[in-house]
Write a protein that holds these residues in place. Structure first.
Motif, PDB file in Angstrom:
ATOM      1  N   VAL A  18      54.203  15.345  31.254  1.00 16.02           N
ATOM      2  CA  VAL A  18      54.582  16.482  30.428  1.00 16.02           C
ATOM      3  C   VAL A  18      53.356  17.036  29.716  1.00 16.02           C
ATOM      4  O   VAL A  18      52.627  16.306  29.047  1.00 16.02           O
ATOM      5  CB  VAL A  18      55.663  16.075  29.413  1.00 16.02           C
ATOM      6  CG1 VAL A  18      55.984  17.238  28.478  1.00 16.02           C
ATOM      7  CG2 VAL A  18      56.924  15.612  30.130  1.00 16.02           C
ATOM      8  N   GLY A  19      53.115  18.332  29.897  1.00 14.59           N
ATOM      9  CA  GLY A  19      52.007  18.999  29.225  1.00 14.59           C
ATOM     10  C   GLY A  19      50.687  18.979  29.973  1.00 14.59           C
ATOM     11  O   GLY A  19      49.707  19.568  29.509  1.00 14.59           O
ATOM     12  N   SER A  20      50.628  18.338  31.146  1.00 16.18           N
ATOM     13  CA  SER A  20      49.371  18.258  31.893  1.00 16.18           C
ATOM     14  C   SER A  20      48.969  19.615  32.458  1.00 16.18           C
ATOM     15  O   SER A  20      49.810  20.453  32.793  1.00 16.18           O
ATOM     16  CB  SER A  20      49.503  17.269  33.062  1.00 16.18           C
ATOM     17  OG  SER A  20      49.715  15.954  32.627  1.00 16.18           O
ATOM     18  N   THR A  21      47.650  19.804  32.586  1.00 16.69           N
ATOM     19  CA  THR A  21      47.130  20.931  33.347  1.00 16.69           C
ATOM     20  C   THR A  21      46.662  20.403  34.692  1.00 16.69           C
ATOM     21  O   THR A  21      46.018  19.345  34.773  1.00 16.69           O
ATOM     22  CB  THR A  21      45.974  21.627  32.624  1.00 16.69           C
ATOM     23  OG1 THR A  21      44.939  20.676  32.336  1.00 16.69           O
ATOM     24  CG2 THR A  21      46.453  22.264  31.331  1.00 16.69           C
ATOM     25  N   VAL A  22      47.006  21.134  35.764  1.00 17.25           N
ATOM     26  CA  VAL A  22      46.784  20.631  37.116  1.00 17.25           C
ATOM     27  C   VAL A  22      46.170  21.729  37.976  1.00 17.25           C
ATOM     28  O   VAL A  22      46.616  22.878  37.941  1.00 17.25           O
ATOM     29  CB  VAL A  22      48.113  20.162  37.764  1.00 17.25           C
ATOM     30  CG1 VAL A  22      47.878  19.670  39.184  1.00 17.25           C
ATOM     31  CG2 VAL A  22      48.763  19.076  36.918  1.00 17.25           C
ATOM     32  N   VAL A  23      45.162  21.358  38.749  1.00 19.43           N
ATOM     33  CA  VAL A  23      44.635  22.221  39.802  1.00 19.43           C
ATOM     34  C   VAL A  23      44.973  21.575  41.133  1.00 19.43           C
ATOM     35  O   VAL A  23      44.697  20.386  41.340  1.00 19.43           O
ATOM     36  CB  VAL A  23      43.111  22.414  39.680  1.00 19.43           C
ATOM     37  CG1 VAL A  23      42.551  23.108  40.929  1.00 19.43           C
ATOM     38  CG2 VAL A  23      42.776  23.223  38.444  1.00 19.43           C
ATOM     39  N   VAL A  24      45.588  22.336  42.029  1.00 17.24           N
ATOM     40  CA  VAL A  24      45.851  21.873  43.385  1.00 17.24           C
ATOM     41  C   VAL A  24      44.867  22.588  44.297  1.00 17.24           C
ATOM     42  O   VAL A  24      44.913  23.808  44.453  1.00 17.24           O
ATOM     43  CB  VAL A  24      47.302  22.156  43.818  1.00 17.24           C
ATOM     44  CG1 VAL A  24      47.509  21.738  45.271  1.00 17.24           C
ATOM     45  CG2 VAL A  24      48.281  21.422  42.907  1.00 17.24           C
ATOM     46  N   GLY A  71      38.357  22.930  32.665  1.00 17.95           N
ATOM     47  CA  GLY A  71      38.711  21.784  33.489  1.00 17.95           C
ATOM     48  C   GLY A  71      40.166  21.403  33.352  1.00 17.95           C
ATOM     49  O   GLY A  71      40.828  21.713  32.353  1.00 17.95           O
ATOM     50  N   ALA A  72      40.664  20.714  34.384  1.00 16.72           N
ATOM     51  CA  ALA A  72      42.069  20.304  34.422  1.00 16.72           C
ATOM     52  C   ALA A  72      42.210  18.822  34.116  1.00 16.72           C
ATOM     53  O   ALA A  72      41.325  18.021  34.422  1.00 16.72           O
ATOM     54  CB  ALA A  72      42.656  20.590  35.805  1.00 16.72           C
ATOM     55  N   ASP A  73      43.351  18.465  33.529  1.00 15.59           N
ATOM     56  CA  ASP A  73      43.643  17.040  33.329  1.00 15.59           C
ATOM     57  C   ASP A  73      43.658  16.317  34.673  1.00 15.59           C
ATOM     58  O   ASP A  73      43.246  15.160  34.770  1.00 15.59           O
ATOM     59  CB  ASP A  73      45.008  16.868  32.658  1.00 15.59           C
ATOM     60  CG  ASP A  73      45.055  17.471  31.275  1.00 15.59           C
ATOM     61  OD1 ASP A  73      44.045  17.376  30.555  1.00 15.59           O
ATOM     62  OD2 ASP A  73      46.102  18.037  30.913  1.00 15.59           O
ATOM     63  N   CYS A  74      44.166  17.005  35.696  1.00 15.81           N
ATOM     64  CA  CYS A  74      44.220  16.409  37.033  1.00 15.81           C
ATOM     65  C   CYS A  74      43.915  17.470  38.080  1.00 15.81           C
ATOM     66  O   CYS A  74      44.433  18.587  38.004  1.00 15.81           O
ATOM     67  CB  CYS A  74      45.600  15.808  37.312  1.00 15.81           C
ATOM     68  SG  CYS A  74      45.817  15.218  39.015  1.00 15.81           S
ATOM     69  N   ALA A  93      53.306  27.685  41.097  1.00 15.27           N
ATOM     70  CA  ALA A  93      51.945  27.806  40.573  1.00 15.27           C
ATOM     71  C   ALA A  93      51.872  28.976  39.597  1.00 15.27           C
ATOM     72  O   ALA A  93      52.373  30.075  39.881  1.00 15.27           O
ATOM     73  CB  ALA A  93      50.948  28.001  41.707  1.00 15.27           C
ATOM     74  N   ASP A  94      51.232  28.762  38.447  1.00 17.53           N
ATOM     75  CA  ASP A  94      51.083  29.824  37.451  1.00 17.53           C
ATOM     76  C   ASP A  94      50.030  30.842  37.865  1.00 17.53           C
ATOM     77  O   ASP A  94      50.116  32.018  37.488  1.00 17.53           O
ATOM     78  CB  ASP A  94      50.689  29.221  36.103  1.00 17.53           C
ATOM     79  CG  ASP A  94      51.760  28.304  35.552  1.00 17.53           C
ATOM     80  OD1 ASP A  94      52.816  28.812  35.140  1.00 17.53           O
ATOM     81  OD2 ASP A  94      51.548  27.083  35.551  1.00 17.53           O
ATOM     82  N   HIS A 118      52.289  21.477  32.505  1.00 15.32           N
ATOM     83  CA  HIS A 118      52.366  22.693  31.691  1.00 15.32           C
ATOM     84  C   HIS A 118      51.804  23.903  32.427  1.00 15.32           C
ATOM     85  O   HIS A 118      52.355  25.004  32.340  1.00 15.32           O
ATOM     86  CB  HIS A 118      51.591  22.488  30.388  1.00 15.32           C
ATOM     87  CG  HIS A 118      51.310  23.755  29.634  1.00 15.32           C
ATOM     88  ND1 HIS A 118      52.315  24.523  29.072  1.00 15.32           N
ATOM     89  CD2 HIS A 118      50.135  24.396  29.360  1.00 15.32           C
ATOM     90  CE1 HIS A 118      51.767  25.577  28.476  1.00 15.32           C
ATOM     91  NE2 HIS A 118      50.463  25.533  28.644  1.00 15.32           N
ATOM     92  N   ARG A 119      50.705  23.681  33.152  1.00 17.34           N
ATOM     93  CA  ARG A 119      50.081  24.789  33.867  1.00 17.34           C
ATOM     94  C   ARG A 119      49.523  24.278  35.186  1.00 17.34           C
ATOM     95  O   ARG A 119      48.859  23.242  35.237  1.00 17.34           O
ATOM     96  CB  ARG A 119      48.981  25.436  33.026  1.00 17.34           C
ATOM     97  CG  ARG A 119      48.479  26.768  33.589  1.00 17.34           C
ATOM     98  CD  ARG A 119      47.891  27.657  32.532  1.00 17.34           C
ATOM     99  NE  ARG A 119      47.484  28.958  33.083  1.00 17.34           N
ATOM    100  CZ  ARG A 119      48.310  29.976  33.285  1.00 17.34           C
ATOM    101  NH1 ARG A 119      49.589  29.847  32.972  1.00 17.34           N
ATOM    102  NH2 ARG A 119      47.878  31.115  33.786  1.00 17.34           N
TER     103      ARG A 119
END
Length: 376
Positions: A181-187, A254-257, A227-228, A207-208
């Protein structure tokens, strides 16, 4: 069974494919026979067909993203892995791998891929010269000769049910990336697994989510799947400008993951640059050997206190993730039916593998997800 089945066999590492015919056997105790409806074509299949996975020798019958209807049930096969009764004609999704579940590797180390009694996964057994022959999804029938094969009955249409295996891999990546919950992620990479990673990140509470890749059709679908924002590697050809666009879309440096799903060693190094200090790169795209890249342990890893997590297939909890994948797909809410962009017959398996491996359009359209339809 008094019938024969056609199968598309990759005959050598040059990617040549020919159609061969095999007798469909009667299933033994704990086995079953499946009439294939669809089998997804994975990027790994394209790499294997070029000889990039040493464990697979030729001739080989590929295809591990399997959905079909039960054609014959062996003694003792009365229910799916969730305990629901099954009968001939039921649609099921089949998980390709199976370990013993009892040994030291399975129970203590939780490394089922290292199980000494693990049988060859469907779509990876080779060579096809020895029985059982019908052990991959690029065929009219699958002989589920691994007694105890994990499968689930489903009412999903085949073009959605076929996404269960890639979704299970995406879930492994999301868990290894500690997305919550609340993580920022780049795929990074928007093939089928990258697209499923977008959905899985949303399911985990991200989150995003920003998707990076190409072509435009895949990016548009990534947005439709949650995807946002999207960043095109075709429009932005420089690493620095792509990183700037990703950071702008995230609203942070940067992203959390970062989920690495592109399958490129060069993209792996680019992905490291997209991780926030203290974040995680969950790398699952380089499933076959594509070579090496320069890496500085100090500046690329320690100084930034980041974690690099290797994600191999559906991982140690593969059976749990496969079941979770089905639950996510059955819940709906996203346009899963748009993911399979091409359904091609067995006679075009070679063409499909070449197009996917080369990043080329097929039938004048960009590929989002290829599936083999043996009835086409």
């Amino acid at each position: 069974m008094s019938t024969a089945a056609r199968a598309a066999i990759v005959v050598d590492a040059a990617g040549a494919v020919e159609i061969r015919s095999y007798a469909v056997p009667e299933p033994g105790p704990g086995e079953f026979v499946l009439k294939l409806e669809l089998c997804g074509v994975c990027g790994t299949d394209a790499h294997i067909s070029r000889g990039r996975l040493a464990s697979v020798t030729f001739p080989a019958l590929l295809g591990h993203e399997i959905v079909g209807t039960l054609a014959a049930l062996g003694e003792g096969v009365t229910a799916d892995h969730g305990g629901r009764p099954v009968a001939v004609g039921d649609r099921v999704g089949v998980f390709p791998a199976l370990s013993c579940g009892r040994c030291y590797q399975c129970q203590v180390r939780r490394r089922p891929a290292n199980c000494p009694d693990r049988r060859p996964s469907y779509g990876f057994k080779s060579p096809v010269t020895t029985p059982p022959h019908l052990t991959g999804g690029f065929a009219e029938y699958l002989h589920a000769a691994n007694a105890g094969t994990v499968f689930y009955r489903t009412d999903l249409p085949p073009e959605v049910a076929v996404l269960q295996e890639p979704m299970s891999v995406a879930l492994h990546g999301i868990e290894r990336g500690s997305v919550g919950v609340g993580s920022t992620v780049v795929v990074q990479g928007v093939g089928a697994i990258g697209l499923m990673a977008v959905v899985a990140a949303r399911a985990a509470g991200a989150h995003r989510v920003v998707a990076v890749g190409a072509p435009a059709a895949r990016l548009e679908l990534a947005a439709a799947l949650g995807a946002d924002a999207t960043v095109s590697i075709h429009d932005l050809t420089g690493v620095a400008e792509r990183r700037s666009a990703v950071f702008d879309a995230l609203g942070s440096p940067g992203a959390d993951c970062v989920i690495g799903a592109s399958g490129s060693p060069e993209a792996f190094m680019e992905a490291i640059g997209l991780v926030a200090d203290g974040g995680v790169l969950a790398e699952l795209g380089n499933f076959t050997d594509r070579g090496t890249v320069p890496f500085n342990p100090f500046s690329d890893l320690l100084k930034r206190d980041i974690t690099i997590a290797g994600v191999y297939g559906a991982g140690p909890d593969m059976l749990r993730r496969y079941h979770q994948a089905l639950l996510i797909l059955e819940r709906g809410g996203w346009p899963y039916d748009r993911v399979v962009s091409h359904r091609v017959p067995l006679e075009r398996v070679g063409e499909a593998l070449a197009a996917l491996g080369g990043g080329s359009p097929l039938d004048g359209r960009e590929i989002v997800k290829l599936a083999i339809d043996p009835t086409a």
